[in-house]
Design a protein around this motif. Structure first.
Motif, PDB file in Angstrom:
ATOM      1  N   LEU A  20      55.423  34.664  26.618  1.00 37.54           N
ATOM      2  CA  LEU A  20      56.845  34.919  26.992  1.00 37.54           C
ATOM      3  C   LEU A  20      58.256  36.024  26.062  1.00 37.54           C
ATOM      4  O   LEU A  20      57.775  36.244  25.159  1.00 37.54           O
ATOM      5  CB  LEU A  20      57.455  33.565  26.336  1.00 37.54           C
ATOM      6  N   GLN A  21      58.731  36.206  27.223  1.00 34.21           N
ATOM      7  CA  GLN A  21      59.369  37.369  26.573  1.00 34.21           C
ATOM      8  C   GLN A  21      60.967  37.503  27.067  1.00 34.21           C
ATOM      9  O   GLN A  21      61.250  37.069  28.247  1.00 34.21           O
ATOM     10  CB  GLN A  21      59.399  39.227  26.958  1.00 34.21           C
ATOM     11  N   VAL A  22      61.880  38.097  26.583  1.00 36.02           N
ATOM     12  CA  VAL A  22      63.656  37.677  26.751  1.00 36.02           C
ATOM     13  C   VAL A  22      63.674  38.815  28.215  1.00 36.02           C
ATOM     14  O   VAL A  22      63.734  40.094  27.731  1.00 36.02           O
ATOM     15  CB  VAL A  22      64.725  38.062  25.661  1.00 36.02           C
ATOM     16  N   GLU A  27      70.177  45.639  27.804  1.00 38.75           N
ATOM     17  CA  GLU A  27      69.483  45.952  26.331  1.00 38.75           C
ATOM     18  C   GLU A  27      70.833  46.301  25.376  1.00 38.75           C
ATOM     19  O   GLU A  27      70.115  47.734  24.207  1.00 38.75           O
ATOM     20  CB  GLU A  27      68.983  47.859  27.255  1.00 38.75           C
ATOM     21  N   GLN A  28      71.812  45.616  25.554  1.00 40.96           N
ATOM     22  CA  GLN A  28      72.315  45.636  24.066  1.00 40.96           C
ATOM     23  C   GLN A  28      71.728  44.165  23.309  1.00 40.96           C
ATOM     24  O   GLN A  28      70.832  43.560  23.600  1.00 40.96           O
ATOM     25  CB  GLN A  28      73.572  44.506  24.625  1.00 40.96           C
ATOM     26  N   ALA A  29      71.714  44.660  22.174  1.00 37.52           N
ATOM     27  CA  ALA A  29      71.201  43.939  21.289  1.00 37.52           C
ATOM     28  C   ALA A  29      71.789  42.169  21.014  1.00 37.52           C
ATOM     29  O   ALA A  29      72.937  41.922  21.937  1.00 37.52           O
ATOM     30  CB  ALA A  29      71.114  44.110  19.878  1.00 37.52           C
ATOM     31  N   GLU A  47      72.901  36.256  32.909  1.00 35.33           N
ATOM     32  CA  GLU A  47      73.019  37.585  31.259  1.00 35.33           C
ATOM     33  C   GLU A  47      72.174  36.677  30.155  1.00 35.33           C
ATOM     34  O   GLU A  47      72.712  35.501  29.893  1.00 35.33           O
ATOM     35  CB  GLU A  47      74.304  37.586  31.117  1.00 35.33           C
ATOM     36  N   ALA A  48      71.321  37.424  29.937  1.00 34.32           N
ATOM     37  CA  ALA A  48      70.827  37.361  27.941  1.00 34.32           C
ATOM     38  C   ALA A  48      72.380  37.576  27.331  1.00 34.32           C
ATOM     39  O   ALA A  48      72.395  38.338  27.116  1.00 34.32           O
ATOM     40  CB  ALA A  48      69.825  37.933  27.900  1.00 34.32           C
ATOM     41  N   PHE A  49      72.504  36.241  26.157  1.00 33.35           N
ATOM     42  CA  PHE A  49      73.559  35.997  25.322  1.00 33.35           C
ATOM     43  C   PHE A  49      72.277  35.334  24.273  1.00 33.35           C
ATOM     44  O   PHE A  49      71.884  34.618  24.569  1.00 33.35           O
ATOM     45  CB  PHE A  49      75.300  35.734  25.383  1.00 33.35           C
ATOM     46  N   SER A  50      73.741  35.465  23.274  1.00 36.53           N
ATOM     47  CA  SER A  50      72.592  34.661  22.160  1.00 36.53           C
ATOM     48  C   SER A  50      72.499  32.800  22.091  1.00 36.53           C
ATOM     49  O   SER A  50      71.557  32.190  21.418  1.00 36.53           O
ATOM     50  CB  SER A  50      73.644  34.816  20.679  1.00 36.53           C
ATOM     51  N   PHE A  77      54.813  39.031  12.560  1.00 36.23           N
ATOM     52  CA  PHE A  77      53.756  39.157  11.844  1.00 36.23           C
ATOM     53  C   PHE A  77      53.821  40.702  11.268  1.00 36.23           C
ATOM     54  O   PHE A  77      53.607  40.867   9.575  1.00 36.23           O
ATOM     55  CB  PHE A  77      52.853  38.519  12.293  1.00 36.23           C
ATOM     56  N   THR A  78      54.368  41.355  11.592  1.00 34.39           N
ATOM     57  CA  THR A  78      54.187  42.635  10.931  1.00 34.39           C
ATOM     58  C   THR A  78      55.160  43.099   9.804  1.00 34.39           C
ATOM     59  O   THR A  78      55.384  43.332   8.739  1.00 34.39           O
ATOM     60  CB  THR A  78      54.212  43.847  11.222  1.00 34.39           C
ATOM     61  N   GLY A  79      56.633  42.262  10.188  1.00 36.28           N
ATOM     62  CA  GLY A  79      57.869  42.250   9.173  1.00 36.28           C
ATOM     63  C   GLY A  79      58.427  43.549   9.700  1.00 36.28           C
ATOM     64  O   GLY A  79      59.638  43.428   8.920  1.00 36.28           O
ATOM     65  N   SER A  80      58.091  44.279  10.129  1.00 40.01           N
ATOM     66  CA  SER A  80      59.708  45.554  11.103  1.00 40.01           C
ATOM     67  C   SER A  80      59.474  44.937  12.259  1.00 40.01           C
ATOM     68  O   SER A  80      60.369  45.803  12.557  1.00 40.01           O
ATOM     69  CB  SER A  80      58.415  46.561  11.029  1.00 40.01           C
ATOM     70  N   GLU A  81      59.148  44.081  13.080  1.00 41.93           N
ATOM     71  CA  GLU A  81      59.606  44.056  14.288  1.00 41.93           C
ATOM     72  C   GLU A  81      61.130  42.833  14.264  1.00 41.93           C
ATOM     73  O   GLU A  81      61.115  42.358  13.703  1.00 41.93           O
ATOM     74  CB  GLU A  81      58.037  42.768  15.268  1.00 41.93           C
ATOM     75  N   THR A  82      61.510  43.255  14.926  1.00 43.20           N
ATOM     76  CA  THR A  82      63.231  42.879  15.024  1.00 43.20           C
ATOM     77  C   THR A  82      63.612  42.551  16.445  1.00 43.20           C
ATOM     78  O   THR A  82      64.459  42.479  16.847  1.00 43.20           O
ATOM     79  CB  THR A  82      64.262  43.706  14.139  1.00 43.20           C
ATOM     80  N   THR A  83      62.581  42.365  17.404  1.00 45.25           N
ATOM     81  CA  THR A  83      62.474  42.424  18.791  1.00 45.25           C
ATOM     82  C   THR A  83      62.095  40.640  19.384  1.00 45.25           C
ATOM     83  O   THR A  83      62.127  40.238  20.285  1.00 45.25           O
ATOM     84  CB  THR A  83      62.903  43.187  19.985  1.00 45.25           C
ATOM     85  N   SER A  84      61.390  40.403  17.696  1.00 44.94           N
ATOM     86  CA  SER A  84      61.254  38.815  18.226  1.00 44.94           C
ATOM     87  C   SER A  84      61.785  37.240  17.568  1.00 44.94           C
ATOM     88  O   SER A  84      62.312  37.625  16.794  1.00 44.94           O
ATOM     89  CB  SER A  84      59.613  38.778  17.507  1.00 44.94           C
ATOM     90  N   ALA A  85      61.682  36.132  17.902  1.00 50.44           N
ATOM     91  CA  ALA A  85      61.674  35.184  17.828  1.00 50.44           C
ATOM     92  C   ALA A  85      61.173  33.842  17.692  1.00 50.44           C
ATOM     93  O   ALA A  85      60.421  33.603  18.626  1.00 50.44           O
ATOM     94  CB  ALA A  85      63.627  34.891  17.610  1.00 50.44           C
ATOM     95  N   TRP A  86      61.088  33.223  16.615  1.00 48.36           N
ATOM     96  CA  TRP A  86      60.529  31.669  16.204  1.00 48.36           C
ATOM     97  C   TRP A  86      61.719  31.102  16.863  1.00 48.36           C
ATOM     98  O   TRP A  86      62.771  30.982  16.428  1.00 48.36           O
ATOM     99  CB  TRP A  86      59.471  31.494  15.303  1.00 48.36           C
TER     100      TRP A  86
END
Length: 89
Positions: A20-22, A27-29, A47-50, A77-86
């Motif tokens: 699954l991907q958003v 392309e804004q955070a 439109e995606a938002f929080s 799980f790498t710790g450097s990824e900021t585009t994923s969420a549980w």
């Protein structure tokens, strides 16, 4: 084997199955807040938002049940990824 040899360690496996991907056309955070309600929709035209995340998987309602945790993105799980969420429950 790691979980058998070292029972206190967590193990993450990359299994075959839906990824699954958003769908974020702007392309804004998007920042998610802990304990906030987030609605997932398969309507990729929205439109995606929080609080609303369009995803790329139409079969989600049939694939999950109440109480399931959903992982969106890759490589958390790498710790450097900021585009994923549980997303629990």
């Amino acid at each position: 084997m790691a979980s058998i040899l070292e029972p206190s360690k967590d193990v993450m496996l990359d299994t075959a199955g839906p990824e699954l991907q958003v769908v974020n056309k702007s392309e804004q955070a998007i920042s998610l807040k802990e304990d906030a309600t987030v609605v997932l929709t398969s309507d990729e035209g929205l439109e995606a938002f929080s609080k609303l995340l369009p995803i790329n998987f139409d079969g989600l309602p049939k694939a999950v049940k109440k109480g399931d945790t959903i992982f969106i993105g890759q490589y958390l799980f790498t710790g450097s990824e900021t585009t994923s969420a549980w997303l629990p429950r």
